[in-house]
Design a protein around this motif. Structure first.
Motif, PDB file in Angstrom:
ATOM      1  N   ASP A  24     -45.030 -66.097  26.745  1.00  0.00           N
ATOM      2  CA  ASP A  24     -45.587 -65.488  25.530  1.00  0.00           C
ATOM      3  C   ASP A  24     -46.140 -66.511  24.537  1.00  0.00           C
ATOM      4  OD1 ASP A  24     -44.853 -62.935  26.502  1.00  0.00           O
ATOM      5  OD2 ASP A  24     -42.817 -63.228  25.742  1.00  0.00           O
ATOM      6  N   VAL A  25     -46.632 -67.629  25.040  1.00  0.00           N
ATOM      7  CA  VAL A  25     -47.220 -68.667  24.186  1.00  0.00           C
ATOM      8  C   VAL A  25     -48.651 -68.908  24.665  1.00  0.00           C
ATOM      9  CG1 VAL A  25     -47.077 -71.084  23.493  1.00  0.00           C
ATOM     10  CG2 VAL A  25     -44.994 -69.767  23.769  1.00  0.00           C
ATOM     11  N   ASP A  26     -49.592 -68.910  23.733  1.00  0.00           N
ATOM     12  CA  ASP A  26     -50.962 -69.229  24.118  1.00  0.00           C
ATOM     13  C   ASP A  26     -51.205 -70.733  23.946  1.00  0.00           C
ATOM     14  OD1 ASP A  26     -51.324 -69.647  21.375  1.00  0.00           O
ATOM     15  OD2 ASP A  26     -52.519 -67.851  21.094  1.00  0.00           O
ATOM     16  N   GLU A  27     -52.363 -71.170  24.409  1.00  0.00           N
ATOM     17  CA  GLU A  27     -52.680 -72.597  24.383  1.00  0.00           C
ATOM     18  C   GLU A  27     -52.655 -73.161  22.964  1.00  0.00           C
ATOM     19  OE1 GLU A  27     -56.093 -75.749  25.910  1.00  0.00           O
ATOM     20  OE2 GLU A  27     -56.415 -73.600  26.188  1.00  0.00           O
ATOM     21  N   GLU A  28     -53.240 -72.445  22.032  1.00  0.00           N
ATOM     22  CA  GLU A  28     -53.298 -72.937  20.650  1.00  0.00           C
ATOM     23  C   GLU A  28     -51.894 -73.140  20.064  1.00  0.00           C
ATOM     24  OE1 GLU A  28     -54.921 -71.535  16.293  1.00  0.00           O
ATOM     25  OE2 GLU A  28     -55.900 -70.724  18.067  1.00  0.00           O
ATOM     26  N   THR A  29     -51.037 -72.173  20.287  1.00  0.00           N
ATOM     27  CA  THR A  29     -49.658 -72.288  19.799  1.00  0.00           C
ATOM     28  C   THR A  29     -48.955 -73.464  20.458  1.00  0.00           C
ATOM     29  OG1 THR A  29     -49.572 -69.906  19.433  1.00  0.00           O
ATOM     30  CG2 THR A  29     -47.459 -71.064  19.567  1.00  0.00           C
ATOM     31  N   SER A  30     -49.160 -73.603  21.747  1.00  0.00           N
ATOM     32  CA  SER A  30     -48.540 -74.713  22.473  1.00  0.00           C
ATOM     33  C   SER A  30     -49.007 -76.062  21.936  1.00  0.00           C
ATOM     34  CB  SER A  30     -48.859 -74.606  23.966  1.00  0.00           C
ATOM     35  OG  SER A  30     -48.362 -75.722  24.651  1.00  0.00           O
ATOM     36  N   ARG A  87     -54.399 -80.981  26.900  1.00  0.00           N
ATOM     37  CA  ARG A  87     -55.112 -79.832  27.496  1.00  0.00           C
ATOM     38  C   ARG A  87     -54.917 -79.831  29.013  1.00  0.00           C
ATOM     39  NH1 ARG A  87     -56.392 -77.154  23.364  1.00  0.00           N
ATOM     40  NH2 ARG A  87     -57.534 -78.051  21.650  1.00  0.00           N
ATOM     41  N   TRP A  90     -51.525 -78.523  29.686  1.00  0.00           N
ATOM     42  CA  TRP A  90     -51.540 -77.063  29.575  1.00  0.00           C
ATOM     43  C   TRP A  90     -52.067 -76.422  30.860  1.00  0.00           C
ATOM     44  CZ3 TRP A  90     -49.733 -73.021  27.023  1.00  0.00           C
ATOM     45  CH2 TRP A  90     -50.363 -71.793  27.190  1.00  0.00           C
ATOM     46  N   THR A  94     -49.816 -74.117  33.315  1.00  0.00           N
ATOM     47  CA  THR A  94     -50.079 -72.678  33.374  1.00  0.00           C
ATOM     48  C   THR A  94     -50.805 -72.230  34.640  1.00  0.00           C
ATOM     49  OG1 THR A  94     -52.131 -72.928  32.113  1.00  0.00           O
ATOM     50  CG2 THR A  94     -50.105 -72.432  30.870  1.00  0.00           C
TER      51      THR A  94
END
Length: 114
Positions: A24-30, A87, A90, A94
């Motif tokens: 439940d975490v998107d790239e920006e939050t990560s 990046r 990430w 993912t």
């Protein structure tokens, strides 16, 4: 020497931890969460370390797994830490790690309790 099966289980367990860290975490939050980034990277390093410790003969019997790439990523994360591209971490975490987990589980089924 530690059995190959245990290193493969290490990889699966690290992949599972990465999935939990990124649930439940998107790239920006990560990208804004240093603790989460470091936790994910540490588990990617564990995956690379486990892959590095597998015997060359075992890895050559299973070329469907990109062992050299996995170990190389670990080496960059450990030895070139300040050059880590978050990046790429990430994307690795993912996209590539879930696929690796699937392949390792298949491999574990294939080799059984050898």
């Amino acid at each position: 020497m530690r059995p190959e099966r245990l290193y493969l289980i290490d990889i699966v367990e690290a992949a599972d931890a990465i999935a939990r860290f990124l649930a439940d975490v998107d790239e920006e939050t990560s990208m804004q969460d240093e603790l989460r980034q470091r936790a994910v990277l540490q588990k990617v390093v564990v995956i690379g370390e486990a892959a590095a410790r597998l015997p060359a003969e075992f890895k050559s019997r299973h070329p469907e797994i990109p062992w050299p790439d996995i170990v190389a990523f670990r080496n960059i994360a450990v030895h070139e830490y300040f050059a880590v591209d978050w990046r790429i971490v990430w994307i690795t975490a993912t996209q590539e790690v879930p696929e690796l987990r699937r392949r390792i589980l298949f491999l574990l089924e294939k080799i059984g309790d050898d």
